[in-house]
Design a protein around this motif. Structure first.
Motif, PDB file in Angstrom:
ATOM      1  N   UNK A 228       0.792  -1.230   0.000  1.00  0.00           N
ATOM      2  CA  UNK A 228       0.000   0.000   0.000  1.00  0.00           C
ATOM      3  C   UNK A 228       0.828   1.286   0.000  1.00  0.00           C
ATOM      4  N   UNK A 229       2.113   1.243   0.322  1.00  0.00           N
ATOM      5  CA  UNK A 229       2.906   2.468   0.240  1.00  0.00           C
ATOM      6  C   UNK A 229       4.376   2.110   0.078  1.00  0.00           C
ATOM      7  N   UNK A 230       5.133   3.079  -0.442  1.00  0.00           N
ATOM      8  CA  UNK A 230       6.553   2.889  -0.707  1.00  0.00           C
ATOM      9  C   UNK A 230       7.338   4.095  -0.228  1.00  0.00           C
ATOM     10  N   UNK A 231       8.554   3.858   0.229  1.00  0.00           N
ATOM     11  CA  UNK A 231       9.487   4.932   0.568  1.00  0.00           C
ATOM     12  C   UNK A 231      10.875   4.478   0.157  1.00  0.00           C
ATOM     13  N   UNK A 232      11.663   5.398  -0.376  1.00  0.00           N
ATOM     14  CA  UNK A 232      13.013   5.058  -0.821  1.00  0.00           C
ATOM     15  C   UNK A 232      14.016   5.975  -0.140  1.00  0.00           C
ATOM     16  N   UNK A 233      15.020   5.391   0.479  1.00  0.00           N
ATOM     17  CA  UNK A 233      16.065   6.139   1.165  1.00  0.00           C
ATOM     18  C   UNK A 233      17.264   6.267   0.232  1.00  0.00           C
ATOM     19  N   UNK A 234      17.494   7.478  -0.263  1.00  0.00           N
ATOM     20  CA  UNK A 234      18.586   7.700  -1.205  1.00  0.00           C
ATOM     21  C   UNK A 234      19.957   7.690  -0.531  1.00  0.00           C
ATOM     22  N   UNK A 235      20.004   7.613   0.786  1.00  0.00           N
ATOM     23  CA  UNK A 235      21.304   7.526   1.459  1.00  0.00           C
ATOM     24  C   UNK A 235      21.761   6.084   1.634  1.00  0.00           C
ATOM     25  N   UNK A 236      20.859   5.130   1.446  1.00  0.00           N
ATOM     26  CA  UNK A 236      21.213   3.722   1.599  1.00  0.00           C
ATOM     27  C   UNK A 236      20.872   2.876   0.378  1.00  0.00           C
ATOM     28  N   UNK A 237      20.006   3.389  -0.500  1.00  0.00           N
ATOM     29  CA  UNK A 237      19.551   2.597  -1.625  1.00  0.00           C
ATOM     30  C   UNK A 237      18.530   1.544  -1.237  1.00  0.00           C
ATOM     31  N   UNK A 238      17.812   1.759  -0.134  1.00  0.00           N
ATOM     32  CA  UNK A 238      16.838   0.787   0.345  1.00  0.00           C
ATOM     33  C   UNK A 238      15.407   1.223   0.039  1.00  0.00           C
ATOM     34  N   UNK A 239      14.617   0.277  -0.442  1.00  0.00           N
ATOM     35  CA  UNK A 239      13.202   0.496  -0.706  1.00  0.00           C
ATOM     36  C   UNK A 239      12.394  -0.125   0.428  1.00  0.00           C
ATOM     37  N   UNK A 240      11.496   0.679   1.030  1.00  0.00           N
ATOM     38  CA  UNK A 240      10.605   0.223   2.081  1.00  0.00           C
ATOM     39  C   UNK A 240       9.227  -0.015   1.472  1.00  0.00           C
ATOM     40  N   UNK A 241       8.667  -1.194   1.721  1.00  0.00           N
ATOM     41  CA  UNK A 241       7.361  -1.571   1.185  1.00  0.00           C
ATOM     42  C   UNK A 241       6.418  -1.820   2.352  1.00  0.00           C
ATOM     43  N   UNK A 242       5.362  -1.019   2.453  1.00  0.00           N
ATOM     44  CA  UNK A 242       4.384  -1.180   3.526  1.00  0.00           C
ATOM     45  C   UNK A 242       3.280  -2.114   3.074  1.00  0.00           C
ATOM     46  N   UNK A 243       2.992  -3.115   3.907  1.00  0.00           N
ATOM     47  CA  UNK A 243       1.932  -4.083   3.627  1.00  0.00           C
ATOM     48  C   UNK A 243       0.820  -3.920   4.655  1.00  0.00           C
ATOM     49  N   UNK A 244      -0.385  -3.671   4.169  1.00  0.00           N
ATOM     50  CA  UNK A 244      -1.541  -3.454   5.042  1.00  0.00           C
ATOM     51  C   UNK A 244      -2.386  -4.721   5.085  1.00  0.00           C
ATOM     52  N   UNK A 245      -1.779  -5.783   5.613  1.00  0.00           N
ATOM     53  CA  UNK A 245      -2.456  -7.071   5.675  1.00  0.00           C
ATOM     54  C   UNK A 245      -1.793  -7.900   6.763  1.00  0.00           C
ATOM     55  N   UNK A 246      -2.561  -8.782   7.381  1.00  0.00           N
ATOM     56  CA  UNK A 246      -2.018  -9.679   8.408  1.00  0.00           C
ATOM     57  C   UNK A 246      -1.310  -8.911   9.519  1.00  0.00           C
ATOM     58  N   UNK A 247      -1.926  -7.824   9.972  1.00  0.00           N
ATOM     59  CA  UNK A 247      -1.361  -7.070  11.083  1.00  0.00           C
ATOM     60  C   UNK A 247      -0.418  -5.962  10.691  1.00  0.00           C
ATOM     61  N   UNK A 248      -0.176  -5.753   9.398  1.00  0.00           N
ATOM     62  CA  UNK A 248       0.696  -4.708   8.854  1.00  0.00           C
ATOM     63  C   UNK A 248       2.179  -5.043   9.061  1.00  0.00           C
ATOM     64  N   UNK A 249       2.960  -4.903   8.012  1.00  0.00           N
ATOM     65  CA  UNK A 249       4.392  -5.156   8.099  1.00  0.00           C
ATOM     66  C   UNK A 249       5.133  -4.223   7.155  1.00  0.00           C
ATOM     67  N   UNK A 250       6.426  -4.099   7.404  1.00  0.00           N
ATOM     68  CA  UNK A 250       7.291  -3.237   6.603  1.00  0.00           C
ATOM     69  C   UNK A 250       8.433  -4.086   6.065  1.00  0.00           C
ATOM     70  N   UNK A 251       8.460  -4.224   4.742  1.00  0.00           N
ATOM     71  CA  UNK A 251       9.478  -5.022   4.060  1.00  0.00           C
ATOM     72  C   UNK A 251      10.565  -4.099   3.519  1.00  0.00           C
ATOM     73  N   UNK A 252      11.802  -4.551   3.569  1.00  0.00           N
ATOM     74  CA  UNK A 252      12.924  -3.749   3.091  1.00  0.00           C
ATOM     75  C   UNK A 252      13.728  -4.544   2.069  1.00  0.00           C
ATOM     76  N   UNK A 253      14.016  -3.924   0.927  1.00  0.00           N
ATOM     77  CA  UNK A 253      14.800  -4.566  -0.120  1.00  0.00           C
ATOM     78  C   UNK A 253      15.802  -3.577  -0.694  1.00  0.00           C
ATOM     79  N   UNK A 254      16.902  -4.085  -1.225  1.00  0.00           N
ATOM     80  CA  UNK A 254      17.884  -3.228  -1.895  1.00  0.00           C
ATOM     81  C   UNK A 254      17.695  -3.241  -3.408  1.00  0.00           C
TER      82      UNK A 254
END
Length: 344
Positions: A228-254
Motif C-alpha cells: 500500500x505504500x513505498x518509501x526510498x532512502x537515497x542515502x542507503x539505496x533501500x526500498x521500504x514496502x508497507x503491507x496493510x495485511x495480516x497485522x501490517x508489516x514493513x518489508x525492506x529490499x535493496x
C-alpha cells in the motif's frame, strides 16, 4: 492523545540498520536500536481530525512531510530543525482520488500522485506558497502498453521515484526482458507503484513531459499479498514496502531480485511488524528520513486511513512520528563512487 499498545516484544521494530550486502559492519548489518513512543502529529493537519490519510512522503532537502488523502487533499508540514517542531505550510485539494505521493526532484515545486480510481500517475505543479496547483501531465495505467488490469478499488496505492544511479548500482533487471534497465524516457529514474492485488510492485519508465508516454518495465513479487505504500532512502539505496495485511508489516529490499515461479521477486533483506494501534489498524502510509543525513536524528512516520463513518476520535489520531536512534560507527556504500565510507 492515544498511545500505541505493544502487546508483545514481537511488535518491537528495528528500523535503523545496515544490510550486509551494502556494507561490512557486522552480522546482517543491523543496529540494536528500537522504536520509541510515537508522537501524534494529526492536530497539526487539522485540530478537528483528518479522514482518509493514505500516503506519506518526506522531502529531505526542504524538510517537508507530505500527507495525502484519498479524498483529494494534500497537507504539507514544515520541520523547523532548530525548534524541532512542525508547522503546516500548505494544503491543496481537488487532486482526484490519490492514494500515494512522491517527488522526482526534491527542489522543484511539483509532486506526483497515484490515482487509484482513475488508474493514473499524475504530475502536479504548484506555487511556492502552495496557493495554487495545476495538473500538468497524466499517464493512464489502463492503456494497452501498461499491462495493468482494472481491479477496481483493489488497485495501485503507493508510489515512489528511484533515480537511475541506484538502479545501475544494484543491476536492476526488467521482468519483461530479463535485462538490466535504467530510464530512457527522460525522467532520470523509474516510477515504482505498490499494488493491493497480490502485493505486486509495478515499475514504469515515464516521460515527464508527455501524457501517456511511458514504458512498462515490469512487475515484481514481494513477501506479501498486499502492498500500500513505498518509501526510498537515497542515502542507503533501500526500498521500504508497507503491507496493510495480516497485522501490517514493513518489508525492506535493496532492489535485488530472484526468480520465483517464473516471475521476479524482490529479495527481502528485512521485514518488521508494524506497531498495532488501538482501534482501526488500516495503516496505509509510511515515510522515513535518510538514515545517513543525520544519523542521530532519524524520523519515521506512519498514517492510517480513517473513513468519515468510523470512530471520530481516531480521525484525531492517525499520523504518528517515531524518532528511533541509530548507533554510530556504521558503514554505508557511497553510491556515487562505489566506496565504503566510515560515518563520523
Amino acid at each position: 492523545m492515544k498511545k500505541f499498545i505493544f502487546p508483545s516484544p514481537a511488535y518491537t521494530i528495528v528500523i535503523l540498520f545496515l544490510l550486509s550486502t551494502l556494507n561490512s559492519c557486522g552480522q546482517n548489518g543491523a543496529s540494536n536500536q528500537t522504536w520509541k513512543n510515537p508522537e501524534n502529529l494529526t492536530s497539526l493537519l487539522d485540530a478537528n481530525g483528518v479522514i482518509e490519510l493514505s500516503g506519506l512522503h518526506w522531502n529531505p532537502n526542504t524538510n517537508r512531510l507530505y500527507a495525502i488523502q484519498d479524498n483529494g487533499g494534500l497537507y504539507v508540514l514544515q520541520l523547523d530543525k532548530v525548534k524541532n517542531k512542525f508547522t503546516q505550510v500548505g494544503y491543496m485539494d481537488k487532486l482526484g482520488r490519490p492514494e500515494g505521493v512522491t517527488q522526482v526532484d526534491y527542489n522543484s515545486n511539483e509532486f506526483y500522485t497515484i490515482d487509484e480510481k482513475k488508474y493514473e500517475i499524475r504530475r502536479y505543479t504548484h506555487n511556492p506558497d502552495f496557493s495554487g496547483v495545476t495538473l500538468t501531465h497524466r499517464w493512464s495505467l489502463l492503456s494497452e502498453n501498461s499491462d495493468m488490469p482494472d481491479t477496481g478499488n483493489n488497485g495501485p496505492e503507493g508510489i515512489v521515484f528511484i533515480p537511475d544511479k541506484y538502479l545501475k548500482a544494484i543491476g536492476f533487471v526488467s521482468s519483461e526482458t530479463d535485462e538490466q534497465y535504467t530510464s530512457k524516457k527522460g525522467m532520470g529514474g523509474l516510477i515504482f507503484l505498490a499494488h493491493q492485488k497480490k502485493g505486486m510492485i509495478w515499475v514504469y519508465d515515464v516521460n515527464p513531459d508527455k501524457d501517456d508516454d511511458f514504458t512498462f518495465v515490469g512487475k515484481y513479487k514481494t513477501d506479501s499479498n498486499e502492498s500500500c505504500d513505498l518509501a526510498f532512502d537515497r542515502s542507503t539505496g533501500l526500498l521500504y514496502i508497507l503491507h496493510n495485511i495480516d497485522g501490517n508489516s514493513l518489508e525492506v529490499t535493496d532492489l535485488s531480485t530472484k526468480g520465483h515461479m517464473g516471475k521476479l521477486q524482490f529479495i527481502t533483506k528485512t521485514s518488521y511488524q508494524v506497531p498495532v494501534p488501538t482501534g482501526s489498524q488500516n495503516i496505509e502510509g509510511f515515510a522515513v528520513t535518510p538514515k545517513f543525513a543525520d544519523v542521530k536524528n532519524v524520523r519515521a512516520w506512519f498514517c492510517r486511513d480513517i473513513s468519515v463513518d468510523e470512530n471520530p476520535a481516531e480521525t484525531k489520531d492517525c499520523l504518528w512520528q517515531f524518532s528511533p536512534f541509530a548507533s554510530e560507527g556504521n558503514c554505508v556504500k557511497n553510491w556515487d563512487d562505489g566506496a565504503k565510507t566510515k560515518l563520523k
